[in-house]
Design an enzyme around this catalytic site. Structure first.
Site, mmCIF file in Angstrom:
data_model
loop_
_atom_site.group_PDB
_atom_site.id
_atom_site.type_symbol
_atom_site.label_atom_id
_atom_site.label_comp_id
_atom_site.label_asym_id
_atom_site.label_seq_id
_atom_site.Cartn_x
_atom_site.Cartn_y
_atom_site.Cartn_z
ATOM 1 N N TYR A 1 0.796 -1.229 -0.012
ATOM 2 C CA TYR A 1 -0.132 0.244 0.007
ATOM 3 C C TYR A 1 0.970 1.217 0.036
ATOM 4 C CZ TYR A 1 -4.563 -2.417 0.074
ATOM 5 O OH TYR A 1 -5.424 -3.295 -0.508
ATOM 6 N N HIS B 1 -14.993 0.828 -2.546
ATOM 7 C CA HIS B 1 -13.507 0.215 -1.892
ATOM 8 C C HIS B 1 -12.832 0.788 -1.005
ATOM 9 C CE1 HIS B 1 -14.137 -3.045 -4.852
ATOM 10 N NE2 HIS B 1 -15.396 -3.360 -4.422
ATOM 11 N N CYS C 1 -8.400 2.276 12.314
ATOM 12 C CA CYS C 1 -7.649 1.540 13.253
ATOM 13 C C CYS C 1 -8.275 0.294 13.603
ATOM 14 C CB CYS C 1 -7.686 2.217 14.626
ATOM 15 S SG CYS C 1 -7.163 1.706 16.215
ATOM 16 N N CYS D 1 -2.420 3.597 15.996
ATOM 17 C CA CYS D 1 -3.525 4.838 16.259
ATOM 18 C C CYS D 1 -2.759 5.607 17.565
ATOM 19 C CB CYS D 1 -4.631 3.983 16.836
ATOM 20 S SG CYS D 1 -5.836 4.961 17.501
ATOM 21 N N CYS E 1 -5.342 4.661 20.627
ATOM 22 C CA CYS E 1 -5.293 3.426 21.350
ATOM 23 C C CYS E 1 -4.235 2.638 21.225
ATOM 24 C CB CYS E 1 -6.696 2.776 20.846
ATOM 25 S SG CYS E 1 -6.662 1.831 19.302
ATOM 26 N N GLY F 1 -13.736 0.615 -18.045
ATOM 27 C CA GLY F 1 -12.356 0.168 -17.343
ATOM 28 C C GLY F 1 -12.373 -0.785 -16.204
ATOM 29 N N ILE G 1 -10.524 -1.589 -23.118
ATOM 30 C CA ILE G 1 -9.610 -2.175 -24.285
ATOM 31 C C ILE G 1 -9.669 -3.598 -24.597
ATOM 32 C CG2 ILE G 1 -7.827 -0.518 -23.813
ATOM 33 C CD1 ILE G 1 -6.225 -2.519 -21.940
HETATM 34 C C1 BJW Z 1 -8.848 -0.548 -19.529
HETATM 35 C C2 BJW Z 1 -7.650 0.292 -19.737
HETATM 36 C C3 BJW Z 1 -7.817 1.594 -20.516
HETATM 37 C C4 BJW Z 1 -7.037 -1.680 -18.781
HETATM 38 N N1 BJW Z 1 -9.121 2.013 -20.845
HETATM 39 N N2 BJW Z 1 -9.893 -0.189 -19.912
HETATM 40 C C5 BJW Z 1 -20.612 -12.991 -5.473
HETATM 41 C C6 BJW Z 1 -20.386 -14.036 -6.441
HETATM 42 C C7 BJW Z 1 -18.832 -14.597 -6.536
HETATM 43 C C8 BJW Z 1 -17.967 -14.040 -5.358
HETATM 44 C C9 BJW Z 1 -18.580 -13.080 -4.609
HETATM 45 C C10 BJW Z 1 -19.715 -12.693 -4.641
HETATM 46 N N3 BJW Z 1 -19.959 -11.880 -3.514
HETATM 47 C C11 BJW Z 1 -18.800 -11.603 -3.110
HETATM 48 C C12 BJW Z 1 -18.050 -12.305 -3.331
HETATM 49 C C13 BJW Z 1 -16.397 -12.535 -3.097
HETATM 50 C C14 BJW Z 1 -15.476 -11.393 -3.636
HETATM 51 C C15 BJW Z 1 -15.587 -11.306 -5.170
HETATM 52 O O1 BJW Z 1 -16.214 -10.661 -5.877
HETATM 53 N N4 BJW Z 1 -14.918 -12.131 -5.783
HETATM 54 C C16 BJW Z 1 -14.787 -12.522 -6.900
HETATM 55 C C17 BJW Z 1 -13.279 -12.165 -7.315
HETATM 56 C C18 BJW Z 1 -15.279 -14.073 -7.417
HETATM 57 N N5 BJW Z 1 -16.018 -10.066 -2.981
HETATM 58 C C19 BJW Z 1 -15.995 -9.482 -2.037
HETATM 59 O O2 BJW Z 1 -15.260 -10.263 -1.257
HETATM 60 C C20 BJW Z 1 -16.268 -8.355 -1.559
HETATM 61 N N6 BJW Z 1 -17.151 -8.464 -0.246
HETATM 62 C C21 BJW Z 1 -18.496 -8.737 -0.139
HETATM 63 O O3 BJW Z 1 -18.972 -9.094 -0.986
HETATM 64 O O4 BJW Z 1 -18.928 -8.789 1.247
HETATM 65 C C22 BJW Z 1 -19.980 -9.617 1.649
HETATM 66 C C23 BJW Z 1 -19.588 -10.928 1.545
HETATM 67 C C24 BJW Z 1 -18.535 -11.212 2.799
HETATM 68 C C25 BJW Z 1 -18.047 -12.392 2.954
HETATM 69 C C26 BJW Z 1 -18.553 -13.619 2.015
HETATM 70 C C27 BJW Z 1 -19.110 -13.455 0.983
HETATM 71 C C28 BJW Z 1 -19.802 -12.036 0.564
HETATM 72 C C29 BJW Z 1 -15.299 -7.461 -1.508
HETATM 73 C C30 BJW Z 1 -14.672 -7.002 -2.790
HETATM 74 C C31 BJW Z 1 -13.264 -5.973 -2.286
HETATM 75 C C32 BJW Z 1 -12.534 -5.837 -3.516
HETATM 76 N N7 BJW Z 1 -11.319 -5.035 -3.263
HETATM 77 C C33 BJW Z 1 -10.251 -4.712 -4.139
HETATM 78 C C34 BJW Z 1 -9.141 -4.326 -3.243
HETATM 79 C C35 BJW Z 1 -9.406 -2.796 -2.784
HETATM 80 C C36 BJW Z 1 -8.407 -2.140 -2.192
HETATM 81 C C37 BJW Z 1 -7.157 -1.992 -2.944
HETATM 82 O O5 BJW Z 1 -7.107 -1.155 -4.068
HETATM 83 O O6 BJW Z 1 -6.315 -2.367 -2.560
HETATM 84 O O7 BJW Z 1 -10.875 -3.998 -5.204
HETATM 85 S S1 BJW Z 1 -9.809 -6.336 -5.172
HETATM 86 C C38 BJW Z 1 -9.704 -5.009 -6.578
HETATM 87 O O8 BJW Z 1 -10.564 -5.720 -7.530
HETATM 88 C C39 BJW Z 1 -9.859 -3.819 -6.350
HETATM 89 C C40 BJW Z 1 -10.622 -3.388 -7.424
HETATM 90 O O9 BJW Z 1 -11.449 -2.179 -7.086
HETATM 91 C C41 BJW Z 1 -11.632 -4.711 -7.711
HETATM 92 C C42 BJW Z 1 -12.077 -4.411 -9.306
HETATM 93 O O10 BJW Z 1 -10.952 -4.502 -10.066
HETATM 94 P P1 BJW Z 1 -11.407 -3.595 -11.554
HETATM 95 O O11 BJW Z 1 -11.491 -2.311 -11.108
HETATM 96 O O12 BJW Z 1 -12.162 -4.433 -12.401
HETATM 97 O O13 BJW Z 1 -9.529 -3.917 -12.282
HETATM 98 P P2 BJW Z 1 -8.885 -4.966 -13.124
HETATM 99 O O14 BJW Z 1 -7.865 -5.082 -12.970
HETATM 100 O O15 BJW Z 1 -9.713 -6.224 -12.824
HETATM 101 O O16 BJW Z 1 -9.545 -4.654 -14.693
HETATM 102 C C43 BJW Z 1 -9.139 -3.682 -15.373
HETATM 103 C C44 BJW Z 1 -10.092 -3.382 -16.523
HETATM 104 O O17 BJW Z 1 -9.710 -2.337 -17.070
HETATM 105 C C45 BJW Z 1 -9.768 -4.511 -17.460
HETATM 106 O O18 BJW Z 1 -10.902 -5.198 -18.049
HETATM 107 C C46 BJW Z 1 -8.740 -3.984 -18.659
HETATM 108 O O19 BJW Z 1 -9.193 -4.741 -19.737
HETATM 109 C C47 BJW Z 1 -9.528 -2.526 -18.520
HETATM 110 N N8 BJW Z 1 -8.319 -1.636 -18.989
HETATM 111 N N9 BJW Z 1 -6.439 -0.316 -19.245
HETATM 112 C C48 BJW Z 1 -9.988 1.274 -20.386
HETATM 113 N N10 BJW Z 1 -6.550 2.301 -20.854
HETATM 114 ZN ZN ZN Z 2 -7.333 3.131 17.725
#
Ligand code: BJW
Ligand code: ZN
Length: 256
Positions: free
Chosen positions: A50, A120, A128, A152, A155, A192, A219
């Site tokens: 991070y 997110h 904390c 923190c 705490c 994206g 893309i």
């Molecule tokens: C371009 C480009 C250009 C490139 N122009 N385009 C239901 C079904 C299945 C699974 C689950 C479900 N519900 C929950 C889950 C589990 C899980 C999940 O979704 N897993 C899947 C992977 C299957 N979800 C969770 O755990 C979520 N919590 C939740 O639902 O809580 C309730 C619960 C609890 C316990 C059990 C069950 C339910 C939380 C998800 C949190 C995601 N966090 C992250 C990290 C955040 C912090 C950080 O940044 O460090 O978020 S993971 C990461 O992925 C980050 C992003 O926001 C997120 C999405 O990624 P994104 O933005 O789509 O990026 P990429 O890299 O994947 O794609 C980029 C795209 O851009 C590509 O398509 C390229 O082609 C394109 N591109 N250049 C235009 N110039």
């Molecule tokens: Zn604290």
């Protein structure tokens, strides 16, 4: 109009995406680091990642796609941005667009906060692990040892990035409002995102099911592109300004 953005919109600003070829950080996948288990096991490693991302994003500026969206929002309050990104670049674009022009006398009314939902969390906030207190945080993190990690002031517990990791719940108010907006949208513009992470990806599906026109900018094709009314293949910073034009040139769907 609801706009759902992912890492691809910031790729043109120099921020690496999660799942692309550039998505690896020192051989670690995001799925291995963005979890509560990874932080419990090795908080130093997670903070190092991070800290690296904070420094990288701090050197990036919003691109033409962020700016075109911010100009639309400034002109039309019914444009809502829901982002999965934690980089703060939508807000930075809003600040640029709504800053009084140099030499224009300045001092206009302070610009309203945009209708922006950060699903997110934010790279530039800590939470904390003991008392839950959240704080803005832009300082450089010293992740050279466990003892040097931020703690923190109230705490003494370890601080963590205020982001949503896999298996963690998103803030319920933000999620509920996002789905409410999706249900009522005339159009949903998706930019994206690989659309694999839930519940974010469902926001676009819900909007489409409720009758919104679905436009996907990426893309490469994703699961969502297939379902879209219009799939525009290309870079966000090129496509989005051409799609939206200047305010006054085109109006958001659903107006008149
Ligand atoms: C371009 C480009 C250009 C490139 N122009 N385009 C239901 C079904 C299945 C699974 C689950 C479900 N519900 C929950 C889950 C589990 C899980 C999940 O979704 N897993 C899947 C992977 C299957 N979800 C969770 O755990 C979520 N919590 C939740 O639902 O809580 C309730 C619960 C609890 C316990 C059990 C069950 C339910 C939380 C998800 C949190 C995601 N966090 C992250 C990290 C955040 C912090 C950080 O940044 O460090 O978020 S993971 C990461 O992925 C980050 C992003 O926001 C997120 C999405 O990624 P994104 O933005 O789509 O990026 P990429 O890299 O994947 O794609 C980029 C795209 O851009 C590509 O398509 C390229 O082609 C394109 N591109 N250049 C235009 N110039
Ligand atoms: Zn604290």
């Amino acid at each position: 109009m609801v706009v759902l953005t992912g890492a691809g919109i910031s790729a043109d600003s120099g921020v690496p995406t999660f799942r692309g070829a550039d998505g690896l950080w020192r051989r670690h996948r995001a799925e291995e680091l963005a979890t509560p288990a990874a932080f419990a096991r090795d908080p130093r490693l997670v903070w190092e990642w991070y800290g690296w991302r904070r420094a990288l994003v701090a050197g990036c500026d919003p691109n033409a796609a962020h700016l075109a969206l911010a100009r639309w929002q400034a002109a039309w309050p019914e444009v809502h941005i829901i982002t999965q990104n934690v980089d703060g670049l939508h807000l930075a674009a809003h600040r640029i667009v709504s800053a009084p022009a140099a030499g224009a006398g300045g001092g206009g009314p302070p610009s309203e906060e945009p209708s922006l939902y950060e699903l997110h969390g934010s790279l530039f906030r800590t939470r904390c692990t003991g008392c839950g207190q959240r704080r803005e945080s832009r300082e450089v993190v010293d992740a050279s040892s466990l003892a040097s990690l931020p703690r923190c002031a109230a705490c003494g517990s370890l601080l963590r990035p205020d982001v949503v990791w896999f298996g963690e719940s998103l803030e319920s108010e933000v999620v509920e409002r996002s789905f409410e907006l999706a249900e009522g949208a005339a159009a949903c513009l998706v930019i994206g995102t690989s659309a694999v992470v839930q519940p974010a990806a469902s926001i676009a599906a819900v909007a489409a099911r409720a009758g919104a026109a679905l436009v996907d900018v990426n893309i490469e094709a994703t699961g969502l592109s297939q379902a879209a009314d219009l799939f525009l293949r290309g870079r966000a910073a090129e496509i989005v300004p051409r799609l939206l034009g200047e305010p006054g040139e085109r109006e958001p769907p659903g107006r008149g």
